[in-house]
Scaffold this motif. Structure first.
Motif, PDB file in Angstrom:
ATOM      1  N   CYS A 172      44.525  21.930   5.662  1.00  0.00           N
ATOM      2  CA  CYS A 172      43.724  23.082   5.448  1.00  0.00           C
ATOM      3  C   CYS A 172      42.754  22.949   4.317  1.00  0.00           C
ATOM      4  N   SER A 200      44.626  33.974   6.778  1.00  0.00           N
ATOM      5  CA  SER A 200      43.940  33.702   5.856  1.00  0.00           C
ATOM      6  C   SER A 200      42.962  32.543   6.069  1.00  0.00           C
ATOM      7  N   CYS A 201      43.626  31.805   6.809  1.00  0.00           N
ATOM      8  CA  CYS A 201      42.688  30.404   7.035  1.00  0.00           C
ATOM      9  C   CYS A 201      41.433  30.406   7.665  1.00  0.00           C
ATOM     10  N   HIS A 202      40.596  29.580   7.154  1.00  0.00           N
ATOM     11  CA  HIS A 202      39.220  29.443   7.442  1.00  0.00           C
ATOM     12  C   HIS A 202      38.767  29.355   9.109  1.00  0.00           C
ATOM     13  N   ARG A 223      39.238  32.845  10.574  1.00  0.00           N
ATOM     14  CA  ARG A 223      38.048  33.548  10.314  1.00  0.00           C
ATOM     15  C   ARG A 223      37.166  33.223  11.248  1.00  0.00           C
ATOM     16  N   VAL A 229      40.477  39.449   7.773  1.00  0.00           N
ATOM     17  CA  VAL A 229      40.586  38.427   7.905  1.00  0.00           C
ATOM     18  C   VAL A 229      39.916  37.706   6.471  1.00  0.00           C
ATOM     19  N   GLY A 230      38.614  38.113   6.469  1.00  0.00           N
ATOM     20  CA  GLY A 230      37.672  37.969   5.181  1.00  0.00           C
ATOM     21  C   GLY A 230      38.555  38.233   3.709  1.00  0.00           C
ATOM     22  N   ASN A 245      41.072  35.932   3.229  1.00  0.00           N
ATOM     23  CA  ASN A 245      40.518  34.558   2.920  1.00  0.00           C
ATOM     24  C   ASN A 245      40.168  34.361   1.495  1.00  0.00           C
ATOM     25  N   GLU A 246      39.755  35.372   0.879  1.00  0.00           N
ATOM     26  CA  GLU A 246      39.346  35.459  -0.499  1.00  0.00           C
ATOM     27  C   GLU A 246      40.476  35.153  -1.444  1.00  0.00           C
ATOM     28  N   HIS A 269      43.057  32.964  -0.174  1.00  0.00           N
ATOM     29  CA  HIS A 269      43.444  31.848   0.304  1.00  0.00           C
ATOM     30  C   HIS A 269      44.376  30.925  -0.319  1.00  0.00           C
TER      31      HIS A 269
END
Length: 283
Positions: A123, A216-218, A221, A244-245, A248-249, A251
């Motif tokens: 990750c 939330s993983c890159h 996204r 998802v973004g 992600n903030e 994460h």
């Protein structure tokens, strides 16, 4: 008499003696004697990260090799689910596949933990965490790392970090199975529906955090909204990408929260299985 062409002596600070040519002492950087310009306690963050990750590694290793006390009806530890060995004790109706026999007597957790742990180890956030906490690469912003050269993730073994996207798919499958385990937590020890205990809430909180961290993983996204030229032509993917973004903030927070919740869920099952506590029934 000076002719005006003679070299002038520098009156500024000089670098420390010795052949130090890395970090802030490279030939392209200013000649600063101090190893860094940080005046705060910059080492607290990487130290806390290292201690937190080390504590989880020690605990999960103990539980994975224990091969005991991981099931108490209707709960099965997330470290041991899904069951891929015949010697795995699981609840009636639970995901018991038995694909690998008794796996030479080893703990069945060793068959499954490679997937969620592989997902976390590769990750993006966890890379930053253990690169700083254990490898000091770099230990903190504006602090020189002790390594002589930096090759990034272009060579073995760090080039294997690129398989993160494939571990993402495995993590999704594991999360789906843990979701089913959570649903089965609404049964009592006689496998009758309509039960809710404290363990049910523990498993509910854990699976919500597991899904939030996974989504939330890159890589997620990028899968949802990557390689698109015009979002206007893909409104559904654009909306999903926005959701998802937002995850992600957060994460980093979700990474730590889900790591704590999965350990807590396993420890709760351990306490039940050893008879240390009983599961309070809510209804």
């Amino acid at each position: 008499m000076a002719t005006g062409t003679e070299p002038q002596q520098s009156t500024g600070p000089r670098p420390p003696a010795g052949p130090r040519t890395t970090g802030v002492h490279t030939s392209t950087r200013a000649a600063i004697a101090e190893p860094h310009l940080r005046k705060d306690r910059w080492w607290l963050a990487p130290a806390a990260t290292a201690l937190g990750l080390l504590a989880f590694v020690v605990y999960s290793t103990w539980r994975a090799f224990a091969n005991a006390d991981y099931y108490h009806a209707p709960y099965v530890s997330p470290f041991y689910s899904p069951c891929l060995a015949d010697n795995c004790a699981t609840m009636k109706g639970g995901p018991n596949f038995g694909l690998f026999g008794e796996w030479w007597g080893l703990s069945p957790a060793l068959l499954i933990l490679i997937f969620p742990l592989g997902f976390r180890l590769t990750c993006y956030y966890y890379r930053k965490a253990y690169y700083r906490g254990f490898w000091a690469s770099p230990p903190a912003c504006a602090v020189a790392e002790p390594h002589k050269k930096y090759t990034g993730e272009t060579r073995f073994p760090l080039i294997l970090q690129n398989i993160h996207r494939y571990f993402f798919y495995a993590a999704m499958l594991v999360a789906a199975i843990l979701t089913w385990d959570t649903v089965l937590g609404f049964r009592n020890e006689d496998y009758e529906w309509g039960h809710m205990g404290l363990g049910t809430l523990v498993f509910l909180a854990n699976i919500v955090l597991i899904w939030a961290y996974t989504l939330s993983c890159h890589s997620c996204r990028h899968i949802v909204g990557g390689r698109l030229r015009h979002f206007s032509k893909h409104p559904v993917r654009y909306r999903l990408w926005g959701w998802v973004g937002k995850l992600n903030e957060r994460h980093m927070l979700l990474a730590w929260a889900s790591l704590l919740s999965v350990a807590l869920a396993d420890f709760y099952v351990y306490l039940l299985a050893t008879g240390t506590i009983t599961d309070p029934r809510l209804f």
